[in-house]
Enzyme design. Structure first.
Site, PDB file in Angstrom:
ATOM      1  N   GLY A 228     -21.255  22.279  33.361  1.00 41.17           N
ATOM      2  CA  GLY A 228     -21.799  20.926  33.214  1.00 41.17           C
ATOM      3  C   GLY A 228     -22.068  20.504  31.778  1.00 41.17           C
ATOM      4  O   GLY A 228     -22.457  19.356  31.538  1.00 41.17           O
ATOM      5  N   CYS A 344       1.012   0.358  40.006  1.00 43.34           N
ATOM      6  CA  CYS A 344       0.995  -0.897  40.762  1.00 43.34           C
ATOM      7  C   CYS A 344      -0.381  -1.320  41.272  1.00 43.34           C
ATOM      8  O   CYS A 344      -0.496  -1.803  42.387  1.00 43.34           O
ATOM      9  CB  CYS A 344       1.912  -0.728  41.954  1.00 43.34           C
ATOM     10  SG  CYS A 344       1.326   0.620  42.999  1.00 43.34           S
ATOM     11  N   TYR A 373      -9.868  17.786  32.904  1.00 38.67           N
ATOM     12  CA  TYR A 373      -9.675  16.895  34.041  1.00 38.67           C
ATOM     13  C   TYR A 373      -8.662  15.798  33.716  1.00 38.67           C
ATOM     14  O   TYR A 373      -8.782  14.668  34.186  1.00 38.67           O
ATOM     15  CB  TYR A 373     -11.023  16.311  34.513  1.00 38.67           C
ATOM     16  CG  TYR A 373     -12.045  17.386  34.793  1.00 38.67           C
ATOM     17  CD1 TYR A 373     -11.895  18.228  35.883  1.00 38.67           C
ATOM     18  CD2 TYR A 373     -13.134  17.605  33.933  1.00 38.67           C
ATOM     19  CE1 TYR A 373     -12.808  19.249  36.131  1.00 38.67           C
ATOM     20  CE2 TYR A 373     -14.045  18.622  34.173  1.00 38.67           C
ATOM     21  CZ  TYR A 373     -13.883  19.436  35.275  1.00 38.67           C
ATOM     22  OH  TYR A 373     -14.782  20.444  35.508  1.00 38.67           O
TER      23      TYR A 373
HETATM   24  N1  LLP Z   1     -18.550  25.230  38.466  1.00 39.81           N
HETATM   25  C1  LLP Z   1     -18.352  24.534  39.603  1.00 39.81           C
HETATM   26  C2  LLP Z   1     -18.669  25.145  40.883  1.00 39.81           C
HETATM   27  C3  LLP Z   1     -17.822  23.241  39.536  1.00 39.81           C
HETATM   28  O1  LLP Z   1     -17.623  22.550  40.669  1.00 39.81           O
HETATM   29  C4  LLP Z   1     -17.528  22.673  38.281  1.00 39.81           C
HETATM   30  C5  LLP Z   1     -16.998  21.313  38.187  1.00 39.81           C
HETATM   31  C6  LLP Z   1     -17.739  23.453  37.124  1.00 39.81           C
HETATM   32  C7  LLP Z   1     -18.259  24.725  37.256  1.00 39.81           C
HETATM   33  C8  LLP Z   1     -17.402  22.980  35.751  1.00 39.81           C
HETATM   34  O2  LLP Z   1     -18.078  21.834  35.394  1.00 39.81           O
HETATM   35  P1  LLP Z   1     -17.934  21.267  33.882  1.00 39.81           P
HETATM   36  O3  LLP Z   1     -18.491  22.320  32.958  1.00 39.81           O
HETATM   37  O4  LLP Z   1     -16.503  21.023  33.646  1.00 39.81           O
HETATM   38  O5  LLP Z   1     -18.731  20.022  33.879  1.00 39.81           O
HETATM   39  N2  LLP Z   1     -13.355  15.457  37.419  1.00 39.81           N
HETATM   40  C9  LLP Z   1     -14.670  15.197  36.866  1.00 39.81           C
HETATM   41  C10 LLP Z   1     -15.498  16.444  36.756  1.00 39.81           C
HETATM   42  C11 LLP Z   1     -15.628  17.183  38.066  1.00 39.81           C
HETATM   43  C12 LLP Z   1     -16.358  18.481  37.960  1.00 39.81           C
HETATM   44  C13 LLP Z   1     -16.292  19.244  39.237  1.00 39.81           C
HETATM   45  N3  LLP Z   1     -16.875  20.532  39.188  1.00 39.81           N
HETATM   46  C14 LLP Z   1     -14.501  14.512  35.507  1.00 39.81           C
HETATM   47  O6  LLP Z   1     -13.371  14.279  35.096  1.00 39.81           O
HETATM   48  O7  LLP Z   1     -15.492  14.147  34.879  1.00 39.81           O
END
Ligand code: LLP
Length: 416
Positions: A228, A344, A373
């Protein structure tokens, strides 16, 4: 004065944007190895404790070459599907370096992970029971909902009240009963409160909650605090970075005092995705049309939401750069313009009402911070080809790390 990221970082190495597009096609994902390695090191050293390990969350970007570099920097990884496990193993990760953070998975997917020797984290009582039936006496992890969520959009807040994820704290007794019934050994607990926080208080609070859950389970080998960690998407406006060092210091303190108090020898893990890969990626494309519809100016590019979905799905913001003759267009009067793709749907908008200099056909566009992403959420919508991916190596030279889709790829699956 605006800051221009690719200029400051020497992002494209020895190449020019136009050369890259000529060689590999437009649009194109470009990654910078030095930036990727730097971010990996920051995460690997986040908590000053020899028992700390950072996992990388492969969903953010699972290009095999980037995964290899991430492993080379000493990170382990988490996977969300059998497919991610497959790619991580192909990139050289060992099964014991992976955690399968499963959510509503099939028995087949669970079996795949068990047979591959990858630890599974179950995030509901029903999945824990299914795991017990498949693998009685096995090692397992459980994902808890610490009751605190955080994130840049409601769609990516994954803990707290309104979420499908995790086991609620009130169900600890039921978890214990299932572990007992199937003689499972709970070796880890994990959480993920959501994606993209820029200040660390909610994360630290959730860490304390997860540690208090850990007190209830004596056999634990690790506690995984999730990912996160945010990155500044508004660099051109001077947005501050997440104070990572300070966050690391506070985490080290919280974790250190907990382990001392409870005399527990336990491994602490995190699982960042975005922080590791977002800033090492720029999405390059080409302006094909500029027009005024009513009072609005539209800059029409070849970057549709099949290539980068974030802006459409979450109204996300990405800094932009435009290039003419390979120089960033900086000067001249600006006026509001909306940058769109070639899909589209009217929602196919990359950037809304931005103050931009006069852009013309043939100019090139760079979308910053597209490494997380971006490609991993790209699709073939409108039967468009997903772009190639290129890595600028630490010596500045470009290298193709995934080819662009071909028309034949669109026919895959019909040979039945
Ligand atoms: N661990 C779990 C269980 C997760 O579901 C996620 C992300 C992470 C770690 C890593 O999170 P990060 O450090 O990348 O914030 N597509 C969205 C973000 C979706 C995140 C889903 N889970 C975007 O483009 O902002």
């Amino acid at each position: 004065m605006r800051e221009y990221y690719t200029e400051q970082t020497g992002f494209y190495g020895s190449s020019k944007p136009s050369e890259l597009l000529k060689e590999y096609g437009s649009p194109l994902y470009v990654y910078n190895e030095a930036i990727l390695r730097q971010r990996c090191r920051e995460m690997a050293g986040l908590v000053c404790d020899p028992a700390f390990k950072s996992n990388y969350s492969a969903k953010a970007n699972s290009n095999k070459e980037l995964l290899r570099i991430i492993r080379d920097e000493g990170l382990h990884a988490d996977a969300m599907s059998a497919g991610e496990i497959h790619v991580l193993l192909a990139a050289g990760f060992r099964p014991e370096e992976l955690l399968f953070v499963a959510n509503n998975v099939s028995q087949d997917e669970m079996r795949y992970a068990i047979e591959a020797g990858v630890l599974v984290s179950c995030d509901s009582l029903s999945q824990l029971r299914q795991f017990g039936r498949l693998n009685p006496g096995g090692r397992v992890a459980v994902r808890f909902n610490p009751g605190i969520g955080a994130g840049h959009h409601e769609k990516v807040i994954t803990a707290g009240e309104n979420t499908k994820f995790g086991v609620n704290i009130e169900l600890i007794c039921e978890v214990k009963a299932i572990l007992e019934e199937y003689k499972l050994k709970l070796v880890g607990i994990n959480q993920h409160i959501g994606s993209l926080f820029m200040e660390s208080t909610p994360y630290l609070d959730s860490v304390k909650r997860l540690l208090s859950i850990a007190e209830q389970f004596e056999e634990l080998e690790f506690v995984d605090m999730g990912g996160g960690f945010g990155i500044p998407y508004h660099k051109q406006e001077g947005q501050e970075r997440l104070p990572l060092k300070e966050t690391g210091r506070l985490l080290t303190e919280v974790i250190g005092s907990w382990t001392r108090k409870h005399g527990r020898d336990i491994k602490i893990k995190m699982e960042p995705g975005r922080y590791v890969v977002a800033e090492c990626g720029v999405l390059l494309g080409t302006v094909h049309a500029v027009k005024n519809n009513g009072r609005k100016t539209y800059i029409g590019t070849d970057i549709g939401f099949n290539v980068l979905l974030r802006t459409v799905l979450y109204d996300s913001y990405h800094d932009l750069e435009f290039y003419r003759n390979d120089s960033i267009i900086k000067s001249g009067e600006t006026s509001p313009a909306t940058v769109v793709g070639n899909i589209c749907e009217s929602g196919d908008i990359m950037a809304r009402d931005r103050e931009l200099p006069a852009i013309v056909e043939g100019d090139l566009i760079g979308i910053m911070d597209a490494g997380a992403y971006g490609y991993s959420m790209a699709s073939n919508y409108n039967n468009r080809l997903r772009p190639a991916e290129v890595l600028i190596s630490t010596d500045g030279t470009p290298r193709l790390i995934r080819r662009r889709d071909t028309i034949e790829d669109l026919m895959r699956g019909f040979e039945i």
